[in-house]
Design an enzyme around this catalytic site. Structure first.
Site, short mmCIF file in Angstrom:
data_model
loop_
_atom_site.label_atom_id
_atom_site.label_comp_id
_atom_site.label_asym_id
_atom_site.label_seq_id
_atom_site.Cartn_x
_atom_site.Cartn_y
_atom_site.Cartn_z
N SER A 25 0.81 -1.22 0.00
CA SER A 25 0.00 0.00 0.00
C SER A 25 0.84 1.27 0.00
CB SER A 25 -0.94 0.02 1.22
OG SER A 25 -0.19 -0.07 2.43
N ASP A 47 -0.25 7.93 9.66
CA ASP A 47 -0.91 7.04 10.62
C ASP A 47 0.09 6.14 11.33
OD1 ASP A 47 -0.18 5.39 8.57
OD2 ASP A 47 -2.16 4.54 8.20
N HIS A 66 1.90 4.66 7.05
CA HIS A 66 1.88 5.13 5.66
C HIS A 66 2.41 6.56 5.55
CE1 HIS A 66 -1.21 1.93 5.82
NE2 HIS A 66 -0.70 1.61 4.64
#
Length: 243
Positions: A22, A202, A205
């Protein structure tokens, strides 16, 4: 009229492959994402192909690799970035966890298969886990206050070291994001605060600042290891995407 465009376009454009989880996927979708910045940088030279797969670990990445390779005739550069999910706790997150020895094996196989079509490969380490932010922004909103963390700064370091070992063993360029993020905003002696947390929105990320850091580090690696790919600013207007 005879074209004066550089022969770099002859035979079709090359690809730049970005393969990872991600953190790679959000490199295109996030504001100021590192992949989007890279695409702008290479816009006259190559097509940046983002194959970031959110939630994936190196095991799943290896299984998906063949379907993620660009259709282009040539790949000029590739980045490989896994480890953030592999390093999840085996008890708390067994689905994503990959033991570190298997992680190194998977990463090695990914690199070796990509190098069959692309000589220039950059391996990136997983980022550090900013545990305070990860707890309040990522874990507790999903699992409730006081929920245990399935990722830690210490374990992320182990996987970062392992990524560096794979890069060295395979002869690839390496970006130690784990260290680069922390050195960009180091802890003040005597303080419990970790100001480098601003590079991770967060705790895991990349924030916009974190994306810029990764982009800058990748350009530094290109300059050092692959200078033939370096895009210099246009001499007339200073823009890289005109070069």
């Amino acid at each position: 009229m005879v074209s004066t465009v550089s022969s770099r376009f002859a035979g079709g454009r090359a690809a730049v492959l970005l393969f990872g989880d991600s953190i790679t996927q959000e490199g295109t979708t996030a504001t100021g994402g590192w992949a989007a910045l890279l695409a702008a940088n290479f816009s006259r030279r190559a097509d940046v192909v983002n194959r970031g797969l959110a939630g994936y670990n190196s095991r799943w990445g290896l299984q998906a690799l063949d379907s993620c390779l660009p259709p282009h005739a040539a790949t000029a550069l590739a980045t490989v970035w896994f480890g953030a999910n592999d390093g999840a706790d085996a008890s708390l997150n067994p689905r994503q966890h990959v033991p570190i020895d298997e992680y190194k094996t998977n990463l090695t196989q990914i690199v070796e298969r990509i190098r069959q079509r692309c000589e220039r490969v950059i391996v990136l380490s997983p980022p550090p886990i900013h545990e305070a932010s990860y707890r309040t922004v990522f874990v507790e909103p999903r699992q409730g206050k006081g929920a245990p963390l399935d990722r830690s700064l210490a374990v992320s370091q182990s996987y970062a070291v392992a990524a560096g070992e794979v890069a060295a063993a395979t002869g690839c360029a390496f970006v130690d994001i784990w260290s680069k993020v922390q050195s960009a905003a180091p802890v003040v002696p005597g303080s419990d605060e970790q100001p480098w947390g601003r590079y991770l929105y967060d705790g895991l990320h990349l924030s916009q600042e974190g994306n810029q850091l990764v982009f800058d580090e990748l350009l530094s690696v290109v300059r050092e290891h692959f200078p033939e790919l370096l895009v210099e600013p246009d001499k007339y207007n200073g823009k890289r995407d005109n070069s």
